[in-house]
Write an enzyme that holds these catalytic residues in place. Sequence first.
Site, PDB file in Angstrom:
ATOM      1  N   ASP A  73      -3.416   8.701   0.168  1.00 12.36           N
ATOM      2  CA  ASP A  73      -2.739   7.404   0.163  1.00 12.36           C
ATOM      3  C   ASP A  73      -3.711   6.386   0.765  1.00 12.36           C
ATOM      4  OD1 ASP A  73      -1.191   5.134   0.780  1.00 12.36           O
ATOM      5  OD2 ASP A  73       0.609   6.305   1.218  1.00 12.36           O
ATOM      6  N   ARG A 121       9.175   1.658 -21.387  1.00 11.90           N
ATOM      7  CA  ARG A 121       9.280   2.677 -20.333  1.00 11.90           C
ATOM      8  C   ARG A 121       8.008   3.504 -20.289  1.00 11.90           C
ATOM      9  NH1 ARG A 121      11.441   7.384 -21.332  1.00 11.90           N
ATOM     10  NH2 ARG A 121      13.261   6.676 -22.471  1.00 11.90           N
ATOM     11  N   TYR A 167       3.456   8.187   6.066  1.00 11.13           N
ATOM     12  CA  TYR A 167       4.455   7.130   5.879  1.00 11.13           C
ATOM     13  C   TYR A 167       5.869   7.760   5.879  1.00 11.13           C
ATOM     14  CZ  TYR A 167       7.090   3.505   3.488  1.00 11.13           C
ATOM     15  OH  TYR A 167       8.022   2.586   3.154  1.00 11.13           O
ATOM     16  N   LYS A 226       1.999  -3.702  -1.000  1.00 12.30           N
ATOM     17  CA  LYS A 226       1.401  -4.164   0.250  1.00 12.30           C
ATOM     18  C   LYS A 226       0.164  -5.038  -0.054  1.00 12.30           C
ATOM     19  CE  LYS A 226       4.569  -1.528   2.033  1.00 12.30           C
ATOM     20  NZ  LYS A 226       4.294  -0.147   2.388  1.00 12.30           N
TER      21      LYS A 226
HETATM   22  C1  PLP Z   1       4.915   1.015   2.075  1.00 13.41           C
HETATM   23  C2  PLP Z   1       4.125   2.267   1.972  1.00 13.41           C
HETATM   24  C3  PLP Z   1       4.470   3.243   1.022  1.00 13.41           C
HETATM   25  C4  PLP Z   1       5.673   3.101   0.106  1.00 13.41           C
HETATM   26  O1  PLP Z   1       5.540   2.047  -0.777  1.00 13.41           O
HETATM   27  P1  PLP Z   1       6.792   1.293  -1.472  1.00 13.41           P
HETATM   28  O2  PLP Z   1       6.137   0.370  -2.423  1.00 13.41           O
HETATM   29  O3  PLP Z   1       7.543   0.601  -0.375  1.00 13.41           O
HETATM   30  O4  PLP Z   1       7.626   2.334  -2.115  1.00 13.41           O
HETATM   31  C5  PLP Z   1       3.678   4.375   0.961  1.00 13.41           C
HETATM   32  N1  PLP Z   1       2.615   4.556   1.773  1.00 13.41           N
HETATM   33  C6  PLP Z   1       2.272   3.649   2.705  1.00 13.41           C
HETATM   34  C7  PLP Z   1       1.102   3.911   3.583  1.00 13.41           C
HETATM   35  C8  PLP Z   1       3.013   2.471   2.847  1.00 13.41           C
HETATM   36  O5  PLP Z   1       2.683   1.583   3.778  1.00 13.41           O
END
Ligand code: PLP
Length: 396
Positions: free
Chosen positions: A184, A59, A112, A209
């Site tokens: 982000d 963890r 997001y 992604k």
């Molecule tokens: C998909 C996404 C997230 C969240 O990510 P998860 O892995 O689905 O929790 C955050 N920011 C952006 C820009 C995203 O496209």
Amino acid sequence: MSDQQPSLSTLSVWAGEEKSLWQGATQVPVVHSVAFGYQDVDNWLDVALGRAPGHIYSRNTNPTVQAFEEKVRQLEGAEAATSFATGMAAISNTLFTLLSPGDRVVSVKDTYGGTSKIFLEFLPRFQIEVDLCDTTDHAAIEVAIAQGCRLLYLESPTNPTLKVMDIARLAQAAHQVGAIVVADNTFATPINQNPLALGVDLVLHSATKFLGGHADALGGVVCGARQWVEQIYHFREINGATLEPMAAYLLLRGMKTLHLRIRQQNESALQIARFLAEQPQVSQVFYPGLETHTHHDVARRQMRGFGGVLSFMLTGGFDAVRAFLPQLRYAHRAANLGAVETIAGPPATTSHVECTPEEREAMGIPEGLIRYSVGIEETADLMADLRQALAGLDIR
Ligand SMILES: *Cc1c(COP(=O)(O)O)cnc(C)c1O
């Protein structure tokens, strides 16, 4: 050994792996062990207290997970990195580590969907004030920052309308009032943009992604100065939003081709954006690489490529979206993005599924929009596919 600084391409392949290899294996092993055993109690104690390298319990830390963190750390040029079960875990752990009751956060309206839920639903419950500005109005964001804030949260380009924020300019404004700046970088990836080099304090990703790139593993990561990353790691080791070793392995494997995928996706997305902009069935195309994009100049300055995601509006509105999407041959109609396959969908079922139609409207996200995440297929095949699907629509 050469002391030349390796390129991002070479780092995508090699970074983080050399130290984690085992008994001559050329690939990082997946260490499916919950705990790590010690013969010697003093040695065990040294590891537990951080005086010696090693692992205690998965963890907290795990060798496969650490190799993933190290690869992203090097690609972002950061001092430290820590990982999470998902991108949202990275975002929520970062915000809840750094914020306390009475603090004020400045961000933008169309982050997001999940991030915007934290801002609108969860942070206010802890008496944290959130000021969400118009995403393209840099002067208004600077005014909001100048009123004082603990944290500035940026996302550029945004999901799904591909708005671009001037990261260096806004980071500088935030530092003048002593705020921490978080960005982000999921859409750009470290291949196209390094926010730390533009002045932000912490950069985070949904590794689900583009980093992983194969739509088969969830994950998140935060990079930046050790001082902040250690605090966020500590919160995560306690709340338990830990990245799985198997997911870490899949993300590591995916990242070995990150530079090749992004290169292809940058090129295809630009060609497709230009193609769509000329079609009579398309009323608007959103892509930072187009000269017509509001902040194309900013994108050119801060990005090395414009990314693999674009979005567009059909003249026929949501009815046209309904007719168009099923006609695509080379696209998953699904909620994710950044994979080797092309993926298309409207915001109501993808990036902003958690929001109500009214919330999406307030964020400036049109219901008739299609987000198109370009895969690594041949560009000409994707354009032919889009052309035949558009040909079936009435032109209004
Ligand atoms: C998909 C996404 C997230 C969240 O990510 P998860 O892995 O689905 O929790 C955050 N920011 C952006 C820009 C995203 O496209």
